[in-house]
Scaffold this motif. Structure first.
Motif, PDB file in Angstrom:
ATOM      1  N   GLN A  43       0.840  -1.086   0.031  1.00  0.00           N
ATOM      2  CA  GLN A  43      -0.072   0.036   0.140  1.00  0.00           C
ATOM      3  C   GLN A  43       0.818   1.187   0.035  1.00  0.00           C
ATOM      4  O   GLN A  43       1.867   1.321   0.659  1.00  0.00           O
ATOM      5  N   LEU A  44       0.343   2.292  -0.521  1.00  0.00           N
ATOM      6  CA  LEU A  44       1.192   3.600  -0.525  1.00  0.00           C
ATOM      7  C   LEU A  44       0.892   4.326   0.746  1.00  0.00           C
ATOM      8  O   LEU A  44       0.161   4.033   1.508  1.00  0.00           O
ATOM      9  N   ARG A  46       4.571  -0.577  -7.961  1.00  0.00           N
ATOM     10  CA  ARG A  46       3.636   0.681  -7.764  1.00  0.00           C
ATOM     11  C   ARG A  46       2.615   0.136  -6.577  1.00  0.00           C
ATOM     12  O   ARG A  46       1.628  -0.638  -7.004  1.00  0.00           O
ATOM     13  N   PRO A  47       2.856   0.669  -5.147  1.00  0.00           N
ATOM     14  CA  PRO A  47       1.900   0.045  -4.161  1.00  0.00           C
ATOM     15  C   PRO A  47       0.514   0.821  -4.471  1.00  0.00           C
ATOM     16  O   PRO A  47       0.226   1.853  -5.379  1.00  0.00           O
ATOM     17  N   ALA A  48      -0.509   0.013  -3.942  1.00  0.00           N
ATOM     18  CA  ALA A  48      -2.001   0.309  -4.049  1.00  0.00           C
ATOM     19  C   ALA A  48      -2.126   1.518  -3.182  1.00  0.00           C
ATOM     20  O   ALA A  48      -1.626   1.950  -2.204  1.00  0.00           O
ATOM     21  N   LYS A  49      -3.192   2.335  -3.641  1.00  0.00           N
ATOM     22  CA  LYS A  49      -3.816   3.493  -2.959  1.00  0.00           C
ATOM     23  C   LYS A  49      -4.491   3.268  -1.712  1.00  0.00           C
ATOM     24  O   LYS A  49      -4.697   3.863  -0.864  1.00  0.00           O
ATOM     25  N   THR A  50      -4.936   1.881  -1.546  1.00  0.00           N
ATOM     26  CA  THR A  50      -5.684   1.597  -0.409  1.00  0.00           C
ATOM     27  C   THR A  50      -5.163   1.311   0.726  1.00  0.00           C
ATOM     28  O   THR A  50      -3.908   0.985   0.827  1.00  0.00           O
ATOM     29  N   GLY A  95       2.290  10.587   6.464  1.00  0.00           N
ATOM     30  CA  GLY A  95       3.532   9.789   6.406  1.00  0.00           C
ATOM     31  C   GLY A  95       3.340   8.348   7.018  1.00  0.00           C
ATOM     32  O   GLY A  95       4.492   7.668   6.974  1.00  0.00           O
ATOM     33  N   PHE A  96       2.264   7.964   7.624  1.00  0.00           N
ATOM     34  CA  PHE A  96       2.027   6.699   7.894  1.00  0.00           C
ATOM     35  C   PHE A  96       2.155   5.626   6.782  1.00  0.00           C
ATOM     36  O   PHE A  96       1.668   5.934   5.710  1.00  0.00           O
ATOM     37  N   ARG A  97       3.175   4.431   6.891  1.00  0.00           N
ATOM     38  CA  ARG A  97       3.236   3.528   5.982  1.00  0.00           C
ATOM     39  C   ARG A  97       2.436   1.999   6.390  1.00  0.00           C
ATOM     40  O   ARG A  97       2.946   1.378   7.139  1.00  0.00           O
ATOM     41  N   PRO A  98       1.429   1.980   5.742  1.00  0.00           N
ATOM     42  CA  PRO A  98       0.679   0.598   6.005  1.00  0.00           C
ATOM     43  C   PRO A  98       1.597  -0.656   5.791  1.00  0.00           C
ATOM     44  O   PRO A  98       2.395  -0.387   4.713  1.00  0.00           O
TER      45      PRO A  98
END
Length: 218
Positions: free
Chosen positions: A144-145, A214-218, A150-153
């Motif tokens: 995920q994006l 490319r990470p997902a937006k969710t 700034g939090f990185r899931p």
């Protein structure tokens, strides 16, 4: 207006896990609208949560006793137990009713609200991290994006049923998937590319000039 609830892929190695489910949403209680179940036409109850941006729409504009085509993000917290995050609704006829005469809107409703892929279609794109063809089991990891704060899931895993050969392990794959009860079943797949290793090389050697995941937006 967009003509499909699932946006086209814009990058070769674009992660995502998104789909559509038609059903009636029943919240846990009148005071707890964000948690509940989606009940499909077969009576299956799918555990669901509503993302914040949907709450106002649900409260003000939707008949919550009627089935709708919900845009959802799938999660698999337990084996054979699908969990859905409700992110949107696909109902162009609602807009058509507001902009057209009643007769025109009635004629348009059936066609506008149907998708060429049909109900219960999902698009899953990510790294194949487990596959057991003889048992009809596979797992895809989706990244995920980072969020605006700034939090990185953390990446999450999607469990599916289907047959993908072992030779595709650690490759980026694109899957067309159909929900069957509590399961997500692969209908078609495409192997995009081997995943890069920490040293910047894929399983087939250097990836100079290759696309980056490319990470997902969710």
């Amino acid at each position: 207006m967009r003509d499909h609830p699932i946006s086209p892929v814009t990058e070769l190695l674009q992660y995502r896990a998104i789909g559509v489910v038609r059903g009636v949403y029943r919240p846990e209680s009148d005071d707890q609208l964000t948690r509940g179940v989606l009940i499909d036409s077969d009576g299956n109850e799918l555990e669901a949560v509503v993302l914040g941006r949907m709450l106002t729409l649900m409260r003000r504009h939707l008949d919550m006793t009627a089935p709708h085509l919900w845009v959802v993000y799938p999660r698999c917290r337990e084996s054979e137990q699908l969990h859905l995050q409700i992110a949107g609704i696909w109902e162009p006829s609602t807009l058509a009713t507001a902009e057209s005469s009643d007769a025109e809107a009635t004629d348009a409703e059936g066609a506008l609200d149907q998708l060429p892929e049909g109900d219960d279609f999902f698009s899953i794109r990510g790294e194949l991290i487990f596959t057991k063809p003889e048992a009809n089991e596979l797992v895809v990891k989706v990244r995920q994006l980072p969020r605006a704060d700034g939090f990185r899931p953390l990446p999450f895993k999607v469990q599916l049923t289907g047959e993908l050969p072992l030779e595709h392990l650690r490759h980026f794959v694109s899957l067309d998937v159909r929900r069957q009860g509590q399961l997500l079943a692969v209908e078609a797949f495409e192997v995009i590319a081997p995943m890069p290793t920490r040293g910047g090389k894929g399983r087939e050697g250097s990836r100079k000039g290759g696309a980056r995941p490319r990470p997902a937006k969710t």
